[in-house]
Design an enzyme around this catalytic site. Structure first.
Site, short mmCIF file in Angstrom:
data_model
loop_
_atom_site.label_atom_id
_atom_site.label_comp_id
_atom_site.label_asym_id
_atom_site.label_seq_id
_atom_site.Cartn_x
_atom_site.Cartn_y
_atom_site.Cartn_z
N LYS A 88 7.11 20.83 6.82
CA LYS A 88 7.27 19.68 5.94
C LYS A 88 6.22 19.70 4.84
O LYS A 88 6.53 19.56 3.67
CB LYS A 88 7.15 18.38 6.75
N GLU A 110 -1.32 26.69 11.41
CA GLU A 110 -0.64 27.67 12.27
C GLU A 110 0.55 28.30 11.55
O GLU A 110 0.74 29.51 11.58
CB GLU A 110 -0.16 27.01 13.56
N HIS A 126 11.78 22.43 43.57
CA HIS A 126 10.91 23.42 44.23
C HIS A 126 9.57 23.53 43.52
O HIS A 126 8.89 24.54 43.60
CB HIS A 126 11.63 24.77 44.24
N GLY A 161 8.34 14.39 10.87
CA GLY A 161 8.48 15.74 11.42
C GLY A 161 9.29 15.76 12.70
O GLY A 161 10.24 16.53 12.86
N ARG A 162 9.00 14.83 13.61
CA ARG A 162 9.66 14.85 14.92
C ARG A 162 11.07 14.26 14.85
O ARG A 162 11.77 14.17 15.85
CB ARG A 162 8.81 14.12 15.94
N LYS A 179 -6.01 18.38 13.09
CA LYS A 179 -5.84 19.38 12.03
C LYS A 179 -7.12 19.51 11.22
O LYS A 179 -7.58 20.59 10.89
CB LYS A 179 -4.69 18.96 11.10
N GLU A 229 4.23 11.45 20.37
CA GLU A 229 3.65 11.42 19.01
C GLU A 229 4.07 10.14 18.29
O GLU A 229 3.40 9.71 17.36
CB GLU A 229 4.11 12.64 18.21
O1 F6P Z 1 2.42 17.57 15.20
C1 F6P Z 1 2.01 16.91 14.06
C2 F6P Z 1 2.92 17.29 12.94
O2 F6P Z 1 2.58 16.69 11.75
C3 F6P Z 1 4.32 16.96 13.32
O3 F6P Z 1 4.64 15.63 13.04
C4 F6P Z 1 5.05 17.98 12.53
O4 F6P Z 1 6.32 18.12 13.06
C5 F6P Z 1 4.17 19.22 12.75
O5 F6P Z 1 2.87 18.71 12.76
C6 F6P Z 1 4.34 20.30 11.72
O6 F6P Z 1 4.04 19.79 10.45
P1 F6P Z 1 4.66 20.56 9.18
O7 F6P Z 1 6.16 20.49 9.36
O8 F6P Z 1 4.18 19.81 7.99
O9 F6P Z 1 4.18 21.98 9.23
#
Ligand code: F6P
Length: 554
Positions: free
Chosen positions: A206, A212, A384, A267-268, A495, A353
């Site tokens: 986003k 990462e 199990h 994002g979620r 972050k 979240e």
């Molecule tokens: O986990 C935190 C968050 O901001 C989520 O809300 C989002 O889905 C994820 O990190 C990745 O963020 P981006 O899509 O901006 O890379």
């Protein structure tokens, strides 16, 4: 100022909890033979049985009163109409707009957003048709065979889970890989098996600033350029799903291959947007639309059904009963469906979240529990692994059992065993063990609650409805708790500190506590050249949270 825990209804629920400590769920069935009929509900291809709960008629009435007295009607109308309900980020919350197919107008900041939603959806259709048909060619003129989604959190969990859930609908000549962890072994394992000439990378982010994802995307691009040779054409093998068109193009992605979405999609909550591109590639654009249609139908149910017959509202209230009045700390999600094995992880982010908050929408510490710890694993595996604790442990854990009724042809016996195992477990959690007296140290106490959610069949449409159901359940709980379910300042903190630590590993690290300093010392020993490449500290997703933040209450 209204205080939830001092409301008449809240107090009445506390009194009811005290009065029902000796109740047994099974006695409710004895007292009311119609209990199952009264406490089950069908919406489209979904059937919810919520009768195996420690909820008497009186408790249910009071829980419904809690919803009636909340801001649910107003906040729900505000969400669907595009009002700014994400108050700390000053944004609307409009993932529902992504699945209202073609209706409109829908005004955000005075602009109708439906045209751009529809044009992006058309861009997704064209692209997915081209890749699936083989019309889209790589630099060597070959068709795409492998699709690699690079993203994390909501830019991974939703499409990853859906592609796995809908495996039987997947294009027979396309393979899908999801890289999320910054641990190099994750991307290395995927790249080691790929041919650059037939691989397509989707950089899903986003913000286009997540450490990462950027590191994984840069590694993928470097691998591509090194292995594809002089004909390497990044533009034919990298596309992006992002709100940050500029950053995507700076990465080397052609403007026409940036699949945009918008700041008002969390994002979620974003798998209905361009983040769902892997799903459209996997099951086809028509399948992706069917998933949107299923979610849309659940939206309409949520908008129009009275609370007493509203599936998201009922699931939310059941959760509140256990979290706020029965002391439950966690919620178990147990899909008796191997295709849904990634559903618990998706719901974990969606719920934790969203509702893992300790201040209300005005920034005031709350004096009640909010979002639960969500966890789970497929059944029958869980039987199990952790069912022992659920049957005989000291913890009180409500369970959502989820399954699809229609068996795969040729595996009817397996499916029958799967479903009967699930029904047996739900019954055993409620009844406990029959053998021996109450003094028998090996008896299972029973009286452990569960919901059972059945899909007629695991189709794109029913999956869409299931996911929207949980989105709205989380929303209703957030409204009743009066928290902002749509920001994630806790994640922004992580972050920021990750950026500070990695950028200062060779600098004076006295700013940190001695534990972190000591551990940095150990880490630094393995990075003689002063540790990993410096990472600029990513700016938070948006400005400072509004309003003064005070220390959260215990
Ligand atoms: O986990 C935190 C968050 O901001 C989520 O809300 C989002 O889905 C994820 O990190 C990745 O963020 P981006 O899509 O901006 O890379």
């Amino acid at each position: 100022m209204f205080q939830l825990t001092r409301s008449v209804t809240w107090q009445a629920l506390k009194d009811l909890q005290a009065k029902t400590t000796d109740d047994r769920i099974s006695d409710y069935f004895t007292a009311d033979p119609q209990r199952f009929d009264k406490m089950s509900l069908r919406v489209g291809g979904l059937f919810l049985d919520y009768s195996k709960h420690l909820i008497s008629d009186a408790v249910l009435d009071k829980l419904l009163e809690l919803a009636d007295h909340s801001a649910l009607v107003q906040r729900r109308a505000q969400m669907f109409s595009g009002d700014i309900i994400n108050v700390t980020e000053n944004r609307p919350v409009l993932h529902t707009a992504l699945r209202n197919l073609g209706e409109g107008p829908l005004m955000v900041d005075g602009q109708d957003v439906m045209p751009e939603i529809n044009s992006t959806r058309e861009q997704i259709r064209r692209f997915s048709d081209e890749v699936r048909s083989g019309e889209w060619k790589g630099y060597s003129g070959q068709r795409i065979k492998d699709v690699v989604n690079i993203g994390i959190g909501g830019s991974d969990l939703g499409p990853n889970m859906a592609c796995r859930a809908l495996l039987k609908y997947r294009h027979s000549e396309l393979n899908f890989h999801f890289v999320s962890n910054v641990d190099g072994t994750h991307i290395q394992k995927v790249l080691s098996r790929l041919d650059p000439a037939t691989t397509l990378f989707i950089v899903s982010t986003k913000t286009f600033s997540t450490q990462e994802t950027l590191l994984n995307a840069k590694t993928a691009r470097r691998w591509f350029l090194e292995t594809a040779g002089p004909d390497a054409d990044v533009g034919a093998h990298f596309v992006a799903a992002s709100t940050n068109r500029k950053a995507a193009m700076e990465f080397g992605i052609r403007e026409e291959n940036v699949f945009e979405f918008w700041a008002w999609v969390g994002g979620r909550y974003s798998m209905w947007s361009s983040i769902g591109l892997p799903i459209a590639l996997a099951i086809g654009f028509e399948g992706f639309i069917e998933m949107l249609e299923g979610a849309y139908e659940m939206d309409q149910h949520f908008l129009t059904a009275p609370n007493a017959a509203n599936m998201p509202v009922l699931m939310a209230l059941i959760g509140i009963w256990y979290i706020n009045f029965q002391g439950a700390e966690t919620q178990a999600i147990v899909p008796y469906d191997q295709a849904l094995h990634q559903l618990p992880a998706f719901l974990q982010q969606l719920d934790m979240e969203s509702n893992g908050k300790s201040v209300d929408i005005f920034g005031r510490p709350v004096d009640y529990k909010t979002g639960p710890i969500v966890w789970g694993q497929t059944g029958s595996n869980g039987q199990h692994a952790f069912f022992q604790l659920l049957h005989q442990g000291t913890r009180y854990v409500p369970i959502d059992f989820i399954a699809s009724l229609k068996p795969e042809p040729g595996f009817e016996d397996h499916h029958f065993a799967l479903l009967t195992n699930m029904l047996a477990q739900a019954n055993a959690f409620m009844e406990g063990s029959q053998q021996g007296s109450d003094l028998d140290p090996y008896s299972c106490p029973g009286n452990r609650p569960s919901s059972t959610l059945l899909l007629d069949e695991l189709t794109p449409k029913n999956l869409g409805a299931l996911l929207a159901l949980y989105e709205h359940k989380v929303f209703v709980q957030g409204v009743i708790w009066n928290i902002n379910s749509f920001d994630q300042w806790g994640v922004q903190l992580g972050k920021r500190i990750a950026g500070e630590i990695s950028s200062r590993i060779d600098a004076h690290s006295q700013d940190f506590d001695t534990s972190t300093q000591g551990l940095l010392q150990l880490v630094r020993a393995h990075f003689p050249d002063h540790g990993p490449a410096r990472q600029e500290v990513p700016a938070p997703e948006s400005g400072k949270p509004r309003g003064k933040r005070r220390k959260a209450s215990s």
